[in-house]
Structure formats: structure tokens, C-alpha cells
Scaffold this active site. Structure first.
Site, PDB file in Angstrom:
ATOM      1  N   HIS A 166     -13.985  -5.606 -15.114  1.00  0.00           N
ATOM      2  CA  HIS A 166     -14.116  -6.715 -14.162  1.00  0.00           C
ATOM      3  C   HIS A 166     -14.927  -7.854 -14.773  1.00  0.00           C
ATOM      4  O   HIS A 166     -14.552  -9.033 -14.653  1.00  0.00           O
ATOM      5  CB  HIS A 166     -14.783  -6.211 -12.883  1.00  0.00           C
ATOM      6  CG  HIS A 166     -15.096  -7.291 -11.896  1.00  0.00           C
ATOM      7  ND1 HIS A 166     -14.201  -7.708 -10.946  1.00  0.00           N
ATOM      8  CD2 HIS A 166     -16.205  -8.047 -11.721  1.00  0.00           C
ATOM      9  CE1 HIS A 166     -14.742  -8.674 -10.223  1.00  0.00           C
ATOM     10  NE2 HIS A 166     -15.964  -8.899 -10.675  1.00  0.00           N
ATOM     11  N   GLU A 167     -16.027  -7.523 -15.442  1.00  0.00           N
ATOM     12  CA  GLU A 167     -16.855  -8.564 -16.057  1.00  0.00           C
ATOM     13  C   GLU A 167     -16.116  -9.246 -17.212  1.00  0.00           C
ATOM     14  O   GLU A 167     -16.264 -10.452 -17.419  1.00  0.00           O
ATOM     15  CB  GLU A 167     -18.182  -7.972 -16.540  1.00  0.00           C
ATOM     16  CG  GLU A 167     -19.043  -7.354 -15.442  1.00  0.00           C
ATOM     17  CD  GLU A 167     -19.255  -8.276 -14.251  1.00  0.00           C
ATOM     18  OE1 GLU A 167     -19.299  -9.513 -14.433  1.00  0.00           O
ATOM     19  OE2 GLU A 167     -19.368  -7.760 -13.125  1.00  0.00           O
ATOM     20  N   HIS A 179     -14.033 -11.924 -15.900  1.00  0.00           N
ATOM     21  CA  HIS A 179     -14.733 -13.209 -15.756  1.00  0.00           C
ATOM     22  C   HIS A 179     -14.793 -13.963 -17.078  1.00  0.00           C
ATOM     23  O   HIS A 179     -14.668 -15.197 -17.115  1.00  0.00           O
ATOM     24  CB  HIS A 179     -16.152 -12.973 -15.240  1.00  0.00           C
ATOM     25  CG  HIS A 179     -16.219 -12.653 -13.784  1.00  0.00           C
ATOM     26  ND1 HIS A 179     -15.577 -13.398 -12.819  1.00  0.00           N
ATOM     27  CD2 HIS A 179     -16.860 -11.651 -13.115  1.00  0.00           C
ATOM     28  CE1 HIS A 179     -15.819 -12.884 -11.628  1.00  0.00           C
ATOM     29  NE2 HIS A 179     -16.598 -11.818 -11.784  1.00  0.00           N
TER      30      HIS A 179
END
Length: 229
Positions: A99-100, A103
Site C-alpha cells: 500500500h505504501e 503511494h
């Protein structure tokens, strides 16, 4: 008005949602942190592998203390992984790490909402910390300009929360796509990662709902004092 504020009742649904979201996150992460992912990578190794796959070479991966304090800093170009994910090979940890990286990919692609959120972040942080102080002082001392400024500041914090929602959901979508297509993660493991990310997304929904209702409280209180004056 300051000893009994009936507008506080507006927050009850959002507070219940926030409490439920935290339970969901803790439960999902705890469950899938006990499931070792078949890809055989730790969180830090996964982060570096996905960055390489995405062709991103200007982003560092660092460890940081804390539990689920993972985040991507677009200003410093750093993915910071918590002690609960950095060295872990669990399905839960790898889902959070991916998920990071989602980003970081958004940043590399200049995702317009991420760019806007990054610009808005310092003002939103100031607004969330000072808005109620200015608002209450304006009400107490009957200074409309002051409480109106407090509302404007808090409105920026609400806008930040609203922008954050699609950014977070898009990062999770990118994360699952990376795990499925580039890491060939097992489908059952993908379901676990998706449950963890969906529970985490719910916390952002709850935070946004709370912020919107707080703004509504401000407007109702201001309206009541305005009519009294």
C-alpha cells in the site's frame, strides 16, 4: 452552550464507526500477521522489489519505531516501515507495505489528488490544531471574524480528509495489483491482504465522517450565536 452542547450528539455515529474500524484493523492485522506469505520476502525486501519493478529509484526505504506507523513521505521521498512490518514476512505486513509503495507510485506518476493533498497538508495540520481554539475564542469574546476564521481553517482540514479517501483507496488498488501481477501472490493470501487494507481504509472513512460532522457542529453553534447576537 459550553456546559451542555447538544450538537455533540452529531458525532456519536462517527465515533461508533471509528471504534468499529479500529477493531476491524486490529483484528484483521492480528489474524493475517500470523500467516506467512509464500513470496518469501520481508516487508523491507518487498518494498525495494516493488520500487524496482515500478522503475522508481529515488525513494528510500527506512525502518521506524511503532506499530502500523507505516507511511510514505512524498516530500522526503521515503517509505517508512514500522517495526510490525519492516522485517515481517506475513500477509498482513506485505499488504501494508505494498500500500505504501502504491503511494510512491502515485507520487512518481504525479497523481493530481496526491499532489493536492501534499500541498494542503501543512495548512490542514494547522487548521485541525488551531481551528477550534480560534472558534471558541471568537464565540466567547463575540468576535465574528475570529470564529469565522476558525471555520475556514477547519474547512481546509475537512477538505484534506475528503481528498485523502480516494488517494488511499487508489493506493490499495495499486498494492493488490502489484501483489497479484508482479509477485504472483496466492489468491487466498491476496484475500487476506485485501481484508487488512479494507479495514485500514475504513479508518479513513471514519476520520472523514468525524471531520465533516465536526464542521457541521461549528456551523450550527455559530448559527445559534449569530441569531442570539
Amino acid at each position: 452552550m459550553f456546559f451542555y452542547d447538544p450538537t455533540f450528539l452529531l458525532l456519536i455515529p462517527a465515533l461508533i464507526l471509528a471504534f468499529w474500524a479500529q477493531i476491524k484493523v486490529s483484528s484483521a492485522f492480528s489474524q493475517y500477521s500470523r500467516v506467512r506469505a509464500s513470496v518469501g520476502l520481508t516487508g523491507s525486501q518487498l518494498a525495494m522489489r516493488l520500487l524496482e519493478i515500478a522503475g522508481i529509484y529515488n525513494v528510500r526505504v527506512e525502518a521506524m519505531p511503532g506499530h502500523l506507523t507505516d507511511h510514505y513521505d512524498p516530500r522526503s521521498k521515503v517509505v517508512r516501515l514500522s517495526s510490525s512490518t519492516y522485517a515481517s514476512q506475513s500477509v498482513a505486513a506485505l499488504g501494508v507495505v505494498a500500500h505504501e509503495i502504491g503511494h510512491a507510485i502515485q507520487d512518481a506518476q504525479r497523481h493530481p489528488l496526491l499532489v493536492f493533498r501534499t500541498i494542503l497538508a501543512p495548512v490542514a495540520s494547522l487548521g485541525s490544531s488551531l481551528a477550534w481554539i480560534l472558534f471558541i475564542m471568537g464565540i466567547i469574546f463575540a468576535l465574528p471574524g475570529l470564529w469565522q476564521f476558525g471555520i475556514v481553517l477547519f474547512s481546509l482540514a475537512v477538505l484534506f480528509s475528503l481528498v485523502t479517501l480516494p488517494v488511499e483507496y487508489d493506493a490499495s488498488r495499486k498494492a493488490l495489483k502489484l501483489l497479484r501481477e508482479n509477485l504472483l501472490m496466492d489468491e487466498e493470501e491476496l484475500k487476506g491482504a485485501k481484508k487488512v487494507l479494507s479495514a485500514a481504509a475504513l479508518t479513513y472513512v471514519a476520520a472523514t465522517a468525524t471531520a465533516v460532522l465536526q464542521l457541521l457542529r461549528m456551523l450550527l453553534i455559530a448559527g445559534a450565536f449569530g441569531r442570539r447576537d
